[in-house]
Design a protein around this motif. Structure first.
Motif, mmCIF file in Angstrom:
data_model
loop_
_atom_site.group_PDB
_atom_site.id
_atom_site.type_symbol
_atom_site.label_atom_id
_atom_site.label_comp_id
_atom_site.label_asym_id
_atom_site.label_seq_id
_atom_site.Cartn_x
_atom_site.Cartn_y
_atom_site.Cartn_z
ATOM 1 N N GLY A 104 -10.409 -2.242 4.469
ATOM 2 C CA GLY A 104 -10.626 -0.821 4.221
ATOM 3 C C GLY A 104 -12.029 -0.552 3.723
ATOM 4 N N LEU A 176 -9.811 5.538 13.601
ATOM 5 C CA LEU A 176 -9.184 5.048 12.371
ATOM 6 C C LEU A 176 -7.908 5.822 12.072
ATOM 7 N N THR A 177 -7.981 7.162 12.204
ATOM 8 C CA THR A 177 -6.799 7.983 11.937
ATOM 9 C C THR A 177 -5.665 7.588 12.868
ATOM 10 N N VAL A 180 -4.198 4.328 11.720
ATOM 11 C CA VAL A 180 -3.378 4.466 10.514
ATOM 12 C C VAL A 180 -2.036 5.117 10.856
ATOM 13 N N ALA A 184 1.492 3.417 10.297
ATOM 14 C CA ALA A 184 2.466 4.096 9.451
ATOM 15 C C ALA A 184 3.805 4.215 10.170
ATOM 16 N N LEU A 227 -0.381 -0.820 3.285
ATOM 17 C CA LEU A 227 -1.016 0.274 4.036
ATOM 18 C C LEU A 227 -1.701 1.231 3.066
ATOM 19 N N LEU A 228 -0.980 1.579 1.979
ATOM 20 C CA LEU A 228 -1.560 2.503 1.009
ATOM 21 C C LEU A 228 -2.812 1.895 0.382
ATOM 22 N N ILE A 231 -5.711 2.218 2.818
ATOM 23 C CA ILE A 231 -6.244 3.584 2.891
ATOM 24 C C ILE A 231 -7.037 3.902 1.628
ATOM 25 N N TYR A 234 -10.372 2.367 1.664
ATOM 26 C CA TYR A 234 -11.295 3.047 2.568
ATOM 27 C C TYR A 234 -11.974 4.215 1.857
ATOM 28 N N PHE A 235 -11.135 5.024 1.167
ATOM 29 C CA PHE A 235 -11.732 6.189 0.508
ATOM 30 C C PHE A 235 -12.591 5.771 -0.681
#
Lengths: 602, 372
Positions: A104, A176-177, A180, A184, A227-228, A231, A234-235
């Motif tokens: 990420g 990327l979206t 994800v 998900a 997964l969380l 993400i 990444y942010f």
């Protein structure tokens, strides 16, 4: 030629993009490409027929009632990690978590991910749905299952079709979206369908292989958390990127990536039982002495005026390093002296102002610290108790050996290639002999030699694990081939580059490091990647020497369990799938890398 | 000149540090034996060399773990289970040795070995003993530097065919004339069947495959008339893989080869050999008396042979270098011969009654010398 517009004096060249090929409507496209001539019509019909027959054969094999897929489902844990104890599964998930965090973070730091047009996404979904429908009709399903799968396929097709129809021409979405969202959905399905659940076995009474409430029992919660974490990382990376300079950030993320495999393996998975007294009394003092003495020495050696005396000192250090093998002492001290010698020898290349010199000394402290830490961790006994001679097996062992072999053989191969193209006869002859000798021996011979014979050649007191000796042998083998790939790249660097570097007064190491190698390696990316894929796939030879890699478990171990006697085909198919997924990811990554460095365009 | 002097003193300092550390490390090697010190000259925690005067028994007791070489992929003898544990007949005898030597049946480290690397593993000390379906042969006993313990399982090569092809339990090798026989490549089974067929005057066609699974896939599909391998494996395959529309039969009643399987260890170490042999004998003797893991506690104070073996009056285990209750632990934690046999081999259709593996009182070959 009319596209090229050369504006004489300034020498600037403006090139118009080539005209876009007009998109044909589907019916015309089919007519143009598939049914354009009688021969083409024949080819299309015949190959479609063959594909359908193959698909039908594969599907009726997979979904036949005779297949014992329970053997694969029940033994997933064996296939992945062999016998890693279930109460320690938290460690495996910590490793996966670190990898997700780093992925990420890297995505954000390198600003990865292109954008894809919604229309293209739609047409992809449309064709996926159609393929699912066709496969459903081919498979020997019961009527209710057929209806369910047809509905799923049609649903996906309709969704894709509506995307194509109703979205704007130039509306795009980040790749990327999309990834994800896909992940998900896959993870969400874990909560609904119990596949991957340990107690999921077809033909016999469900038996849970893990205790309730442990991490080993299920994968749905851990994967969701992973997964969380990815993400969030990444942010977080995006936020950090705003504040810290690009170069510092990239170098530190890369460093963490390189440190991650040994650290995760030897510290997290292996769980060394550190003897703190020993660490405080011996390991830390050794590190401190070497860090201080080495930093001082290197700071002094990197003075621009060090000259010949500096080279003599570096050579003496190297001699002490080799001489240390004659007297009994700790291995770590020998390694550190040799490392210091390498740093001392390359010191003149990094000579410069005070800041550069300080950085070089700090680099030494970092490298020696990491080395001490790893050697200590490797030499400390593990607390993870498993049957067998090594603490992991299955896919993990395959990946471990592949990664370590690739990482070790890269610098080795580059050195061999440089040696072979060098003007110094001794190095050239030695490297050439080594490469030709190793290339003349089959890999399986080397593996058998290193697993059975190599331990017998060691001094009586010296012990080396089977996996370690195999990694050594495999790395030597792989580096010989890698050297030839790199040599091809080296030869593509033109004479002009060498001469230009000489003209600006670069030393040979500087010329090699900053001018020749970057260009040579860029050219050799495609053969290097196919070499890496080859290394990964050829780890399957380990099964022959009886190491518990994924192929050995699938072919020899599971078919010999009383419950799953003779279930070899199912597991071999599963192993094919795993190998294909991993190899395909590697070749995809190389394609991206090639595009990034502009290979084939410049 | 002063620069050179500085430099020399620097090296002197490095040298002193190195010397100090090296003397430190040799101290380490002398005192600690449990944890490997951080040197290449690590103390012999993993290297088990047969010293001139010491026995492997001392090494194993000091290590606290028995390294037992098994196959890891032999149906019912040593299977690796889905959770990574090793179970089976051979695996249980490894546990029995651990219970006898260390008092804990779980103090075993199973080392899965291929057929080609098993003897090297004993020679290099990677394993203390082999429980890996190893046939006792003259060449292995003499040439290869192995010693063999009491046979725990009498196996022998047999043949399996379809009843629909006219074979029955009384068929012999002579009936094979013109048949296609499938077997594993590169094993002695291939040689045995060829020899037996030649002796009986039958003309057969041999098909050899890399793995057993391929052999049975071909047999089921009708690619061959006969398959042949050790009787124990044939029974297991018949129970598990015989399709509903076929009936298989195993013959001849007297196997065409002798395959005595038992513990194997390095030669010329009587102390270690005695421990393993008497562990096996203890399970057999206790079986003769009908004493198993469930009722062993009631017999600890019995007079005579039972009492002696279980650590009572006149016991001999301490003479062997074991604790007095060594064989009590074996029976309590692992079981007697029948228990080990039945729990592992009954599920694949192998029964003791009437086979060579019945006790000597029931007409079998399982026999132990007296404990006195």
């Amino acid at each position: 030629m009319s596209d090229f517009n050369v504006t004489g004096a300034e020498g600037t060249v403006s090139i118009k993009p080539p005209p876009e090929t007009p998109k044909l409507p589907p019916r015309l496209w089919i007519k143009e490409n598939l049914f354009s001539s009688p021969f083409n019509i024949f080819l299309t019909v015949a190959s479609t027929g063959i594909l359908l027959i193959l698909g039908r054969g594969l599907l009726s094999f997979i979904f036949s009632h005779e297949r014992q897929w329970g053997s694969t489902a029940t033994n997933l844990r064996l296939l992945m990690t062999q016998a890693y104890p279930e109460e320690q599964y938290m460690r495996v998930w910590v490793c996966v978590g670190v990898i997700f965090t780093l992925t990420g973070l890297s995505m954000a730091v390198w600003n990865a991910g292109s954008r894809v047009a919604l229309r293209r996404l739609g047409s992809f979904l449309l064709s996926t749905g159609v393929v699912i429908d066709i496969l459903t009709l081919l498979a020997p399903f019961s009527s209710s299952a057929t209806i369910i799968w047809l509905c799923v396929g049609t649903g996906i097709s309709l969704f894709g079709g509506s995307l194509v129809k109703f979205s704007d021409e130039d509306k795009t979405m980040s790749v990327l979206t999309v990834t994800v969202i896909a992940l998900a959905v896959a993870i969400l399905s874990l909560w609904v369908v119990p596949y991957g659940h340990h107690s999921f076995v077809f033909e016999r009474t469900p038996r849970s292989l893990a205790e309730a409430g442990t991490v080993a029992l299920t994968t749905k919660l851990p994967w969701t958390i992973m997964l969380l974490i990815g993400i969030a990382a990444y942010f977080a990376g995006k936020a950090i990127r705003e504040k810290v300079s690009q170069n510092v950030l990239r170098v530190s993320v890369l460093t963490i990536w390189f440190l991650a495999p040994p650290a995760l393996l030897y510290l997290v998975l292996r769980d060394p039982d550190f003897d703190m007294g020993h660490v405080l009394n011996t390991d830390i003092p050794i590190f401190l002495v070497f860090a201080a003495v080495g930093a001082g020495l290197l700071f002094w050696l990197t003075r621009p005026t060090a000259g010949e005396l500096g080279k003599v000192i570096a050579a003496i250090t190297l001699l002490i390093g080799f001489g240390s093998f004659l007297t009994p002492m700790r291995m770590i001290i020998r390694i550190l002296i040799l490392l210091l010698a390498i740093f001392a020898i390359s010191a003149p290349t990094f000579a410069g102002d005070t800041q550069t010199r300080r950085r070089y000394s700090l680099g030494w402290i970092g490298v020696s610290g990491v080395t001490c830490w790893l050697v200590t961790a490797i030499n400390t006994p593990s607390t993870v108790e498993v049957p067998g001679s090594f603490f992991i097996g299955g896919v993990s062992l395959t990946l471990l050996i592949a990664i370590f072999t690739i990482v070790i053989s890269f610098p080795l191969g580059i050195l061999l290639a440089l040696g072979r193209t060098s003007t110094m006869p001794i190095f050239r002859i030695l490297c050439t002999w080594f490469i030709e000798f190793v290339r003349g021996i089959p890999l399986i011979t080397i593996l058998i030699f290193f697993s059975i014979m190599f331990p017998m050649f060691l001094p009586k007191e010296m012990e080396i694990g089977e996996v370690a000796s195999i990694v050594i042998g495999y790395s030597l083998f792989s580096s010989a081939y890698l050297a030839e790939n790199v040599r091809g790249g080296l030869q593509s660097v033109t004479r002009g580059q060498h001469e230009a570097a000489d003209a600006v007064g670069m030393t040979t190491p500087q010329k090699t490091l900053f001018i020749v190698l970057p260009q040579a390696l860029r050219v050799s990316i495609p053969p290097l990647v196919s070499h890496c894929i080859g290394v990964f796939k050829e780890t399957s030879l380990l099964a022959i020497i009886g190491l518990f890699d994924i192929l050995y478990i699938a072919r020899n171990v599971i078919p010999n369990q009383t419950e799953f006697l003779g279930s070899v085909r199912e597991n071999l198919l599963f192993v094919c799938l795993i190998y294909w997924i991993l190899s395909y990811q590697m070749s995809k990554a190389s394609q991206r890398l090639e595009r990034r460095v502009g290979l084939g365009e410049r | 000149m002063s620069k050179l002097f500085k430099l020399l003193s620097l090296f002197l300092a490095v040298g002193v540090v190195a010397a100090a550390c090296s003397s430190d490390s040799s101290d380490d090697a002398g005192t600690t034996t449990a944890a490997p010190a951080e040197t290449t000259e690590a103390p012999a925690t993993t290297a088990v060399e047969l010293d001139a005067d010491g026995s492997l028994l001392d090494t194993v007791i000091a290590r606290g773990k028995v390294h037992c070489g098994v196959s890891g992929s032999a149906v019912a003898f040593s299977e690796t289970q889905a959770d990574g544990s090793v179970t089976g007949f051979d695996a249980d005898y490894c546990r029995a040795v651990a219970a006898a030597v260390l008092g804990d049946a779980n103090a075993v480290e199973f080392v899965a070995l291929t057929a080609s690397e098993r003897f090297t593993a004993v020679q290099t000390g990677d394993v203390d003993l082999l429980m890996r379906n190893t046939t006792w042969t003259q060449s292995r006993d003499s040439d290869l530097g192995m010693d063999f313990g009491p046979t725990t399982y009498y196996d022998g090569q047999q043949l399996m065919a379809r009843v629909s092809d006219g074979f029955d339990a009384s068929s012999t090798v002579a009936d094979l004339d013109g048949a296609i026989v499938c077997t594993n490549a590169g094993t002695t089974t291939e040689k045995n069947i060829a020899e037996a067929a030649e002796l009986a005057g039958a003309d057969i066609e041999l098909l050899a495959f890399e793995t057993s699974d391929e052999v049975y896939e071909t047999f089921i599909a009708g690619g061959c008339d006969i398959t042949t391998t050790d009787g124990s494996a044939l029974v297991g395959r018949k129970v598990k893989q015989q399709p509903a529309d076929q009936e298989w039969v195993i013959f001849p009643a007297t196997p065409i080869s002798k395959e005595p399987l038992g513990p194997t260890y390095g030669q010329n170490d009587s102390v270690w050999a005695d421990v393993i042999n008497w562990t096996v004998y203890a399970t057999i003797i206790m079986d003769e008396y009908g004493i198993g893991s469930s009722n062993v506690d009631d017999h600890v104070n019995d007079p005579g042979e039972v009492g002696r073996l279980l650590g009572g009056e006149g016991e001999l285990q301490t003479v062997m270098g074991l604790s007095a209750d060594a064989f009590y632990q074996v029976i309590k934690q692992v079981g007697n011969y029948s228990e080990i046999y039945n729990s592992n081999l009954n599920p694949v259709g192998l029964v003791r009654e009437g086979s060579a593996n019945a006790g000597w009182l029931d007409g079998g070959l399982i026999y132990a010398p007296p404990a006195r």
